[in-house]
Structures are given as C-alpha cells and as structure tokens.
Design an enzyme around this catalytic site. Structure first.
Site, PDB file in Angstrom:
ATOM      1  N   ILE A 131       0.827  -1.218   0.000  1.00  0.00           N
ATOM      2  CA  ILE A 131       0.000   0.000   0.000  1.00  0.00           C
ATOM      3  C   ILE A 131       0.862   1.271   0.000  1.00  0.00           C
ATOM      4  O   ILE A 131       0.410   2.330  -0.453  1.00  0.00           O
ATOM      5  CB  ILE A 131      -0.986  -0.036   1.195  1.00  0.00           C
ATOM      6  CG1 ILE A 131      -2.206   0.810   0.927  1.00  0.00           C
ATOM      7  CG2 ILE A 131      -0.319   0.340   2.504  1.00  0.00           C
ATOM      8  CD1 ILE A 131      -3.372   0.518   1.866  1.00  0.00           C
ATOM      9  N   HIS A 181       5.934 -12.285   5.430  1.00  0.00           N
ATOM     10  CA  HIS A 181       5.804 -11.748   4.071  1.00  0.00           C
ATOM     11  C   HIS A 181       7.180 -11.442   3.515  1.00  0.00           C
ATOM     12  O   HIS A 181       8.091 -11.067   4.244  1.00  0.00           O
ATOM     13  CB  HIS A 181       4.918 -10.494   4.038  1.00  0.00           C
ATOM     14  CG  HIS A 181       5.316  -9.443   5.027  1.00  0.00           C
ATOM     15  ND1 HIS A 181       4.992  -9.518   6.366  1.00  0.00           N
ATOM     16  CD2 HIS A 181       6.022  -8.296   4.875  1.00  0.00           C
ATOM     17  CE1 HIS A 181       5.462  -8.453   6.993  1.00  0.00           C
ATOM     18  NE2 HIS A 181       6.100  -7.698   6.118  1.00  0.00           N
ATOM     19  N   HIS A 210       9.042  -8.960   0.858  1.00  0.00           N
ATOM     20  CA  HIS A 210       8.950  -7.779  -0.001  1.00  0.00           C
ATOM     21  C   HIS A 210       9.724  -8.067  -1.285  1.00  0.00           C
ATOM     22  O   HIS A 210      10.861  -8.545  -1.233  1.00  0.00           O
ATOM     23  CB  HIS A 210       9.596  -6.563   0.665  1.00  0.00           C
ATOM     24  CG  HIS A 210       8.942  -6.092   1.924  1.00  0.00           C
ATOM     25  ND1 HIS A 210       8.112  -4.992   1.968  1.00  0.00           N
ATOM     26  CD2 HIS A 210       8.995  -6.555   3.193  1.00  0.00           C
ATOM     27  CE1 HIS A 210       7.709  -4.792   3.212  1.00  0.00           C
ATOM     28  NE2 HIS A 210       8.224  -5.737   3.980  1.00  0.00           N
TER      29      HIS A 210
HETATM   30  P1  5GP Z   1       6.935  -4.987   7.399  1.00  0.00           P
HETATM   31  O1  5GP Z   1       7.509  -3.736   7.988  1.00  0.00           O
HETATM   32  O2  5GP Z   1       6.044  -5.720   8.373  1.00  0.00           O
HETATM   33  O3  5GP Z   1       7.977  -5.865   6.784  1.00  0.00           O
HETATM   34  O4  5GP Z   1       6.079  -4.515   6.176  1.00  0.00           O
HETATM   35  C1  5GP Z   1       4.704  -4.396   6.171  1.00  0.00           C
HETATM   36  C2  5GP Z   1       4.320  -3.776   4.845  1.00  0.00           C
HETATM   37  O5  5GP Z   1       2.921  -3.912   4.702  1.00  0.00           O
HETATM   38  C3  5GP Z   1       4.650  -2.285   4.745  1.00  0.00           C
HETATM   39  O6  5GP Z   1       5.508  -2.074   3.629  1.00  0.00           O
HETATM   40  C4  5GP Z   1       3.278  -1.626   4.561  1.00  0.00           C
HETATM   41  O7  5GP Z   1       3.314  -0.559   3.641  1.00  0.00           O
HETATM   42  C5  5GP Z   1       2.410  -2.779   4.061  1.00  0.00           C
HETATM   43  N1  5GP Z   1       1.019  -2.671   4.465  1.00  0.00           N
HETATM   44  C6  5GP Z   1       0.551  -2.366   5.713  1.00  0.00           C
HETATM   45  N2  5GP Z   1      -0.795  -2.390   5.729  1.00  0.00           N
HETATM   46  C7  5GP Z   1      -1.188  -2.735   4.475  1.00  0.00           C
HETATM   47  C8  5GP Z   1      -2.471  -2.927   3.871  1.00  0.00           C
HETATM   48  O8  5GP Z   1      -3.521  -2.793   4.493  1.00  0.00           O
HETATM   49  N3  5GP Z   1      -2.487  -3.253   2.552  1.00  0.00           N
HETATM   50  C9  5GP Z   1      -1.334  -3.425   1.825  1.00  0.00           C
HETATM   51  N4  5GP Z   1      -1.477  -3.742   0.533  1.00  0.00           N
HETATM   52  N5  5GP Z   1      -0.109  -3.258   2.363  1.00  0.00           N
HETATM   53  C10 5GP Z   1      -0.030  -2.915   3.667  1.00  0.00           C
END
Ligand code: 5GP
Ligand code: ZN
Length: 118
Positions: free
Chosen positions: A34, A103, A105
């Site tokens: 997002i 997840h 990236h």
């Molecule tokens: P983390 O920091 O946990 O590795 O990354 C989480 C990622 O999820 C972030 O890059 C954030 O932008 C993305 N994200 C968070 N909430 C949502 C959402 O509701 N929808 C989508 N598509 N991405 C999200």
C-alpha cells in the site's frame, strides 16, 4: 456474526479486506504494498498464518521454498528478472516487522542502490 480475523494479511488472504492482488494459488497470495518504496513493490505471503520467519518450523519447509520460487516467477512475469530486484524479509522487532504475518517484499523497477550502511 463472526469476529474479524485480527491479522491484516490473513484478512487480505481471505478477501475480507481489499488489496491489489496480482497473483494467487491455493497456498500463496501476492499483492501490491500500500506504500510502495519502488516502482514495483509486492508482498508475497503464505495463506497459512505464520507470524514471522522466526516462527516457521520444519513443517513449513515446502511453503518457504514455494514463497521464494513465487518471488522468482513474479519477477520474471513483471520483466525485472534481467535487471534484478531486492527481496526483504523483516523479522520481529529489530528487523522492523510491522505486520505479524510472514511476508517477503519484492522491490524493483529502478536501481535501488546499496543497502543502508551503519
Ligand atoms: P513490514 O515492515 O512488516 O515488513 O512490512 C509491512 C508492509 O505492509 C509495509 O511495507 C506496509 O506498507 C504494508 N502494508 C501495511 N498495511 C497494508 C495494507 O492494508 N495493505 C497493503 N497492501 N499493504 C499494507
Ligand atoms: Zn495472518
């Protein structure tokens, strides 16, 4: 009425929360981040709720392999295999993990430069 799944990415996987899903099969969903940090920024998740890489165990061997192969296949599909791309798995608090559902990236579409140095 059942209570909503507390995990955001489980909700995306169950389709109870909208997301820009670009690919899926029985085990994996791929959707756009997002807040993209590059022209291409996808998140590759298992449909199974695994909190983080640190929470995966030997039973997850097949899905962990499949997640990486999905990254490779998505990169090929999007035409960034030759130019290259970056994959990131943030794990728990020091890793900067914000969403507690494993997840990967996948970032690409422009030169991303070296990783941040200290
Ligand atoms: P983390 O920091 O946990 O590795 O990354 C989480 C990622 O999820 C972030 O890059 C954030 O932008 C993305 N994200 C968070 N909430 C949502 C959402 O509701 N929808 C989508 N598509 N991405 C999200
Ligand atoms: Zn989950």
């Amino acid at each position: 009425m059942s209570t909503p799944n507390p995990c955001l990415f489980c909700r995306i996987s169950e389709k109870s929360l909208p997301a820009d899903v670009v690919w899926e099969d029985d085990d994996i969903v791929v959707f756009k981040d997002i807040h993209p940090k590059a022209p291409i920024h996808l998140l590759i998740i298992p449909k199974k709720h695994i909190k983080s890489l640190a929470d995966a165990d030997d039973n997850d061997e097949a899905i962990l392999g499949k997640l990486l192969l999905t990254v490779k296949n998505m990169a090929a599909k999007l035409g960034i295999e030759a130019s290259g791309y970056r994959t990131i798995i943030n794990t728990r608090s020091h890793g900067g993990q914000e969403i507690d559902h494993l997840h990967i990236h996948l970032l690409g579409g422009e030169p991303l430069g070296p990783m941040r140095s200290r």
